[in-house]
Design an enzyme around this catalytic site. Structure first.
Site, PDB file in Angstrom:
ATOM      1  CD  GLU A 121      42.444  44.323  32.842  1.00 15.27           C
ATOM      2  OE1 GLU A 121      41.496  43.811  32.199  1.00 15.27           O
ATOM      3  OE2 GLU A 121      42.306  45.366  33.513  1.00 15.27           O
ATOM      4  CB  SER A 207      41.621  34.229  54.379  1.00 18.54           C
ATOM      5  OG  SER A 207      41.972  33.829  53.078  1.00 18.54           O
ATOM      6  CG  HIS A 336      39.795  44.985  50.120  1.00 22.42           C
ATOM      7  ND1 HIS A 336      40.773  45.172  51.085  1.00 22.42           N
ATOM      8  CD2 HIS A 336      39.338  43.714  50.291  1.00 22.42           C
ATOM      9  CE1 HIS A 336      40.889  44.077  51.815  1.00 22.42           C
ATOM     10  NE2 HIS A 336      40.038  43.171  51.349  1.00 22.42           N
ATOM     11  CB  SER A 337      39.924  41.908  46.746  1.00 19.06           C
ATOM     12  OG  SER A 337      38.517  41.795  46.933  1.00 19.06           O
TER      13      SER A 337
END
Length: 445
Positions: A121, A207, A336-337
């Protein structure tokens, strides 16, 4: 290949040594015969024996043309201990963990879940730039972490925050990393959720997919040469297993006989690509025997199954100096993100099934209730307490300034080279001239 039943021995608290979970391990070897160790014997040559003498394989001659089918069996079975209602299926597989340890498993998963909701959030409100939740995969994190020694080295991908949570990584540092403030161990130079902690033997996440796999193998080889009596565990998703680094890592680990656990979280999707479009074989565990790696497939939503498999793999990896592959079948309930909208490629009904019917947290809660170790009042109190703890860390992180911009140039070279110093001086001149256009008041002086 064939199924070999390997019954190990593990330590059970207050019970001494007892038979461990019987693990279905898919092992390489001639005609499926299990080998205790992959050392090669010196080839014996005989002109009287019409047997294959090729050094690259162990096999017999046949006189019938026949191609090997990709799915010669119905599928590698999925090892589990608990059913979806938290009931132990086979009492001999019960790890008999003490109440305190099971409660830590449960509290680590639920605290991670609470942190996920608040930080998700937070990103949606523009407070942080990016976030990845762990919904539905909490059991793979804490179940494996609980089976490791605290000094075992962890190489994560980016969805293993529960491993750090189980190792008591402070909420304040989770928040500091995602906010990139002055308390961040990485000094604000990484994307959110790219955690790392030297004290907890958790290598900083990067990443690019699968780069950690050959790195982890190298670390395991170093541990072997040092007789360090430790294992390296390397986490990755089934999507990352399609990268070339995964194949190189598997092969090096097998040929160099490294004490490493490859832990694959098969959650059904590589971002938006379902497993049906990722591979045609029987998942990731089926690849292990081809590289000479002991392999097993477990129910990733069953924290006890994950624990048993990781515990036995760790014991044997250290004792025998060989790699193990664990494929944990689970489901990614969240997007996923925060850059992804999974409603574009899967249905709400599909997600709701895993969220409501087969969730690792719900399964362990059922177990706790059946043991009389947990009740509804404790659940309400813990939910309230965990949210309070997360919110306190959240508010603290927001108040702290960002690291000094000069830290962009540190921690790479022991002595800063001329080219980098020139860039640093250029940034200083730029900020001196145009500083009013940057929120420098939010940065540490």
């Amino acid at each position: 290949m064939a199924v070999a039943i390997a019954a190990g021995r593990v330590w059970r608290p207050n019970r001494g040594l007892s038979q461990a979970a019987v693990l279905l391990l898919w092992r390489p070897g001639a005609r499926g015969l299990a080998r205790s160790h992959p050392h090669r014997q010196q080839q014996q040559f005989s002109s009287l024996d019409d047997k294959p003498q090729f050094p690259g394989a162990s096999a017999e001659f046949i006189d019938k043309l026949e191609f090997i089918q990709p799915n010669v069996i119905s599928g590698i079975p999925i090892y589990r201990v608990m059913d979806r209602q938290g009931q132990i299926i086979n009492p001999s597989e019960d790890p008999h963990l003490p109440k305190e340890k099971v409660l830590k498993l449960y509290k680590s998963m639920t605290l991670l879940n609470t942190m996920d909701r608040i930080l998700y959030e937070s990103q949606r409100q523009g407070r942080i730039s990016f976030y990845m939740t762990n919904y539905g995969e909490e059991g793979t994190h804490v179940g494996s972490a609980a089976a490791l020694d605290n000094t075992d080295l962890v190489f994560g991908q980016y969805r293993e925050a529960g491993v750090l949570m189980y190792r008591d990584y402070p909420l304040e540092l989770f928040m500091a990393q995602c906010y990139g403030n002055i308390s961040d161990l990485g000094k604000g130079r990484q994307m959110p959720v790219h955690y790392g902690c030297k004290e907890r033997h958790f290598v900083t996440i990067s990443s690019p997919l699968a780069t950690q796999i050959p790195q982890a193998v190298g670390a395991a080889y170093a541990a072997k040469r040092a007789n360090a009596n430790r294992v390296v565990i390397c986490y990755f998703g089934e999507g990352a297993a399609s990268e070339g680094d995964a194949h190189a890592g598997f092969n090096f680990a097998a040929t160099l006989e490294c004490p490493i656990i490859f832990f694959c979280r098969n959650n059904g999707y590589a971002i938006s690509t379902p497993t049906s479009e990722q591979y045609r074989g029987d998942g990731i565990a089926a690849r292990g025997p081809g590289y000479g790696i002991m392999s097993i497939r477990v129910d990733g939503n069953d924290v006890f199954a994950v624990y048993n498999a990781t515990k036995e793999a760790r014991r044997r990896a250290v004792a025998e100096n060989q790699p193990f592959l664990i494929e944990a079948m689970t489901y990614r309930i969240g997007h996923h993100s925060t850059s992804d909208d999974s409603s574009a490629y899967r249905s709400v009904d599909e997600v709701n099934y895993w969220d409501k019917q087969d969730h690792p947290i719900s399964r362990l809660r059922h177990y706790l209730l059946s043991q009389g170790w947990w009740d509804e009042e404790q659940e309400k109190a813990w939910r309230k307490q965990s949210r309070k703890k997360v919110m306190e860390a959240f508010e603290q992180a927001e108040r702290k300034p960002k690291p000094n911009p000069n830290l962009l140039f540190s921690d790479v070279y022991q002595e800063m080279p001329a080219q980098l110093r020139k860039q640093q001086e250029s940034l200083a001149r730029h900020l001196q001239t145009y500083g009013e256009h940057y929120p420098l008041e939010h940065f540490d002086k």
